[in-house]
Design a protein around this motif. Structure first.
Motif: not given
Length: 318
Positions: A147-155
């Motif tokens: 599972e990859i938690s990614v900054p929303a603006g670059r998802a």
């Protein structure tokens, strides 16, 4: 996704959940349960002791508001008593990349060595050029995955980059649901809720040994009494022939009387037969027990079956 900061963060988390959070090594996480005073399950969630200065908590999206309210109330209580704890809610998106090709696909976009990242451990890293991602080797499918938690603006950018790899396909909730059921994993709201206890649900493995002895988690008296006396009903796996078994299907005993209810069910793509899980009276919970399910007012044979139905493929430390 919530971050818990402060020197009392472990004590705070252990006042809500049944797991031994204090024993987690840096970067290690665990599946645990928030329980109520009746021993019921408010949610199942993953708590990671990060290598930084906080705990990282991932709740079910459908329980996010409820979980956050419980956490905020407890944090306020502890803060009023002088404890050092505070919460920050992350606006990161969460992408799950699951399956046999995961490691090869993801390794191409990482400088870190995935072979050193074992099941339920996480790192903060750059993923295909997107910095500040938390990669956790887990995922509710029974497969090796992350599972990859990614900054929303670059998802979207990261999702599109992953989907540009030929063997990566988007998967809907139905596909994920069949995978987690084949792996014998509970779905919150179907198989566990605030009326089911860890003992009934077959989730006593989530109770830390130290926590059992201390009995210092919500509902401990109820749950530990069931450990000693055995619960009156149990979650079991079922296989059947005929039409697929769906949630709320009645489970019947040898005399034709109701002994339980199905909570999850679907045709298994991997096995080519129907699988389900549900709760039955303890006397009918032994693997191999012949039961009957009632689908559209017709009765069909079913067998209590050990779970997982399909062997899991988690990447464990040797």
């Amino acid at each position: 996704q919530t971050q818990v900061y402060g020197r009392d963060r472990v004590r705070f988390m252990e006042s809500l959940v049944v797991g031994d959070i204090g024993e987690l090594k840096p970067g290690q996480g665990t599946l645990t349960l928030i329980t109520n005073e009746r021993g019921g399950i408010i949610d199942d969630l993953i708590v990671t002791n990060t290598s930084e200065d906080h705990l990282y908590v991932v709740s079910n999206a459908g329980c996010a508001e409820k979980d956050l309210a419980v956490m905020r109330d407890r944090a306020a209580e502890l803060q009023a008593a002088g404890s050092d704890v505070h919460l920050e809610v992350s606006d990161n998106a969460l992408l799950a990349l699951q399956g046999p090709s995961m490691a090869r696909v993801l390794q191409a976009g990482l400088s870190d060595d995935l072979s050193k990242l074992f099941f339920m451990n996480s790192i903060t890293t750059t993923v295909f050029g997107v910095p500040g991602c938390r990669v956790t080797r887990c995922g509710y499918t029974g497969e090796d995955g992350v599972e990859i938690s990614v900054p929303a603006g670059r998802a979207v950018e990261l999702a599109e980059r992953l989907l540009g790899v030929p063997e990566v396909w988007p998967a809907g909730l139905a596909a994920r649901d069949s995978l987690r059921l084949e792996a014998g994993l509970c779905l919150y709201g179907n198989d566990i809720d605030e009326t089911t206890t860890p003992a009934e649900a077959g989730l006593l493995w989530t109770l830390g040994k130290r926590r059992r002895a201390a009995m210092d988690f919500p509902g401990a008296a109820v749950i530990m009494a069931q450990v000693k006396e055995k619960p009156k009903r149990r979650r079991v796996g079922l296989t059947s022939v005929g039409p697929p078994i769906r949630p709320h299907t009645a489970i019947l005993g040898p005399e034709g009387t109701s002994v339980g209810t199905v909570t999850s069910g679907c045709p298994s793509p991997s096995l080519g037969k129907n699988i389900a899980m549900g709760y039955v009276e303890a006397a009918h919970s032994r693997a191999g027990t012949a039961l009957t399910v009632e689908v559209r007012k017709k009765q069909h044979p079913a067998i209590v079956t050990k779970m997982p139905f399909v062997p899991t493929q988690y990447y464990m430390a040797k």
